[in-house]
Design a protein around this motif. Structure first.
Motif, PDB file in Angstrom:
ATOM      1  N   GLU A  87       0.842  -1.194   0.000  1.00 47.16           N
ATOM      2  CA  GLU A  87       0.000   0.000   0.000  1.00 47.16           C
ATOM      3  C   GLU A  87       0.877   1.244   0.000  1.00 47.16           C
ATOM      4  O   GLU A  87       1.778   1.371   0.831  1.00 47.16           O
ATOM      5  CB  GLU A  87      -0.929   0.002   1.209  1.00 47.16           C
ATOM      6  N   LEU A  88       0.613   2.130  -0.944  1.00 49.46           N
ATOM      7  CA  LEU A  88       1.359   3.375  -1.077  1.00 49.46           C
ATOM      8  C   LEU A  88       0.378   4.536  -1.201  1.00 49.46           C
ATOM      9  O   LEU A  88      -0.815   4.327  -1.434  1.00 49.46           O
ATOM     10  CB  LEU A  88       2.250   3.331  -2.331  1.00 49.46           C
ATOM     11  N   LEU A  89       0.886   5.738  -1.058  1.00 51.17           N
ATOM     12  CA  LEU A  89       0.096   6.949  -1.253  1.00 51.17           C
ATOM     13  C   LEU A  89       0.731   7.791  -2.342  1.00 51.17           C
ATOM     14  O   LEU A  89       1.953   7.897  -2.407  1.00 51.17           O
ATOM     15  CB  LEU A  89       0.071   7.791   0.029  1.00 51.17           C
ATOM     16  N   ILE A  90      -0.100   8.396  -3.172  1.00 53.29           N
ATOM     17  CA  ILE A  90       0.354   9.424  -4.095  1.00 53.29           C
ATOM     18  C   ILE A  90      -0.248  10.721  -3.580  1.00 53.29           C
ATOM     19  O   ILE A  90      -1.461  10.803  -3.355  1.00 53.29           O
ATOM     20  CB  ILE A  90      -0.120   9.175  -5.537  1.00 53.29           C
ATOM     21  N   MET A  91       0.601  11.718  -3.343  1.00 54.21           N
ATOM     22  CA  MET A  91       0.102  12.994  -2.836  1.00 54.21           C
ATOM     23  C   MET A  91       0.895  14.145  -3.428  1.00 54.21           C
ATOM     24  O   MET A  91       2.004  13.947  -3.926  1.00 54.21           O
ATOM     25  CB  MET A  91       0.144  13.039  -1.312  1.00 54.21           C
ATOM     26  N   LYS A  92       0.312  15.318  -3.359  1.00 45.93           N
ATOM     27  CA  LYS A  92       1.013  16.525  -3.803  1.00 45.93           C
ATOM     28  C   LYS A  92       1.898  17.023  -2.670  1.00 45.93           C
ATOM     29  O   LYS A  92       1.622  16.772  -1.493  1.00 45.93           O
ATOM     30  CB  LYS A  92       0.014  17.608  -4.184  1.00 45.93           C
ATOM     31  N   GLU A  93       2.922  17.755  -3.029  1.00 42.74           N
ATOM     32  CA  GLU A  93       3.817  18.310  -2.015  1.00 42.74           C
ATOM     33  C   GLU A  93       3.060  19.248  -1.070  1.00 42.74           C
ATOM     34  O   GLU A  93       3.390  19.345   0.109  1.00 42.74           O
ATOM     35  CB  GLU A  93       4.981  19.054  -2.672  1.00 42.74           C
ATOM     36  N   ASP A  94       2.012  19.895  -1.553  1.00 38.74           N
ATOM     37  CA  ASP A  94       1.212  20.789  -0.711  1.00 38.74           C
ATOM     38  C   ASP A  94       0.538  20.060   0.451  1.00 38.74           C
ATOM     39  O   ASP A  94       0.167  20.680   1.444  1.00 38.74           O
ATOM     40  CB  ASP A  94       0.133  21.487  -1.545  1.00 38.74           C
ATOM     41  N   ASP A  95       0.357  18.742   0.337  1.00 48.38           N
ATOM     42  CA  ASP A  95      -0.278  17.951   1.404  1.00 48.38           C
ATOM     43  C   ASP A  95       0.682  17.621   2.540  1.00 48.38           C
ATOM     44  O   ASP A  95       0.267  17.089   3.564  1.00 48.38           O
ATOM     45  CB  ASP A  95      -0.840  16.648   0.836  1.00 48.38           C
ATOM     46  N   VAL A  96       1.967  17.908   2.354  1.00 48.17           N
ATOM     47  CA  VAL A  96       2.978  17.596   3.372  1.00 48.17           C
ATOM     48  C   VAL A  96       3.051  18.745   4.366  1.00 48.17           C
ATOM     49  O   VAL A  96       3.201  19.898   3.985  1.00 48.17           O
ATOM     50  CB  VAL A  96       4.362  17.373   2.707  1.00 48.17           C
ATOM     51  N   TYR A  97       2.902  18.408   5.658  1.00 49.97           N
ATOM     52  CA  TYR A  97       2.975  19.425   6.717  1.00 49.97           C
ATOM     53  C   TYR A  97       4.399  19.711   7.144  1.00 49.97           C
ATOM     54  O   TYR A  97       4.711  20.801   7.567  1.00 49.97           O
ATOM     55  CB  TYR A  97       2.167  18.985   7.928  1.00 49.97           C
TER      56      TYR A  97
END
Length: 102
Positions: A87-97
């Motif tokens: 299981e992996l996630l694809i996310m935008k850099e904007d979602d990183v806190y």
């Protein structure tokens, strides 16, 4: 690059993240909590990054996050995918806190 990351290349400002497993015991250490009752961890390790965000003038701004970073992200951030039973996630850099410093 990990085996999972070699099968997918994120575009632009997207990241491929593998969640860091949370503890399976209660605070007392006596009970094990089943996966179905646990909250998903909000930390993960970056295993692949895109080339960067394309600005309006056509320049590419590289990402602040790099492969190998441990990051903190929101509970509902990213899109879950499975590659070879991982299981992996694809996310935008904007979602990183933030990035966890070692």
């Amino acid at each position: 690059m990990s085996k999972e990351a070699s099968k997918i290349r994120p575009l632009q400002d997207r990241l491929i993240v593998k969640r860091i497993d949370s503890t399976e015991k209660t605070a007392s250490g006596r009970l094990y909590i089943p996966d179905s009752a646990q909250e998903k961890p909000q930390q993960g390790k970056v295993i692949a990054v895109g080339k960067g965000k394309v600005a309006e003038d056509g320049t590419v701004r590289p990402l602040d996050v790099k492969v190998g970073d441990t990051i903190i992200f929101g509970k509902y951030s990213g899109q879950e995918i499975k590659i070879d039973y991982t299981e992996l996630l694809i996310m935008k850099e904007d979602d990183v806190y933030g990035v966890v410093e070692a």
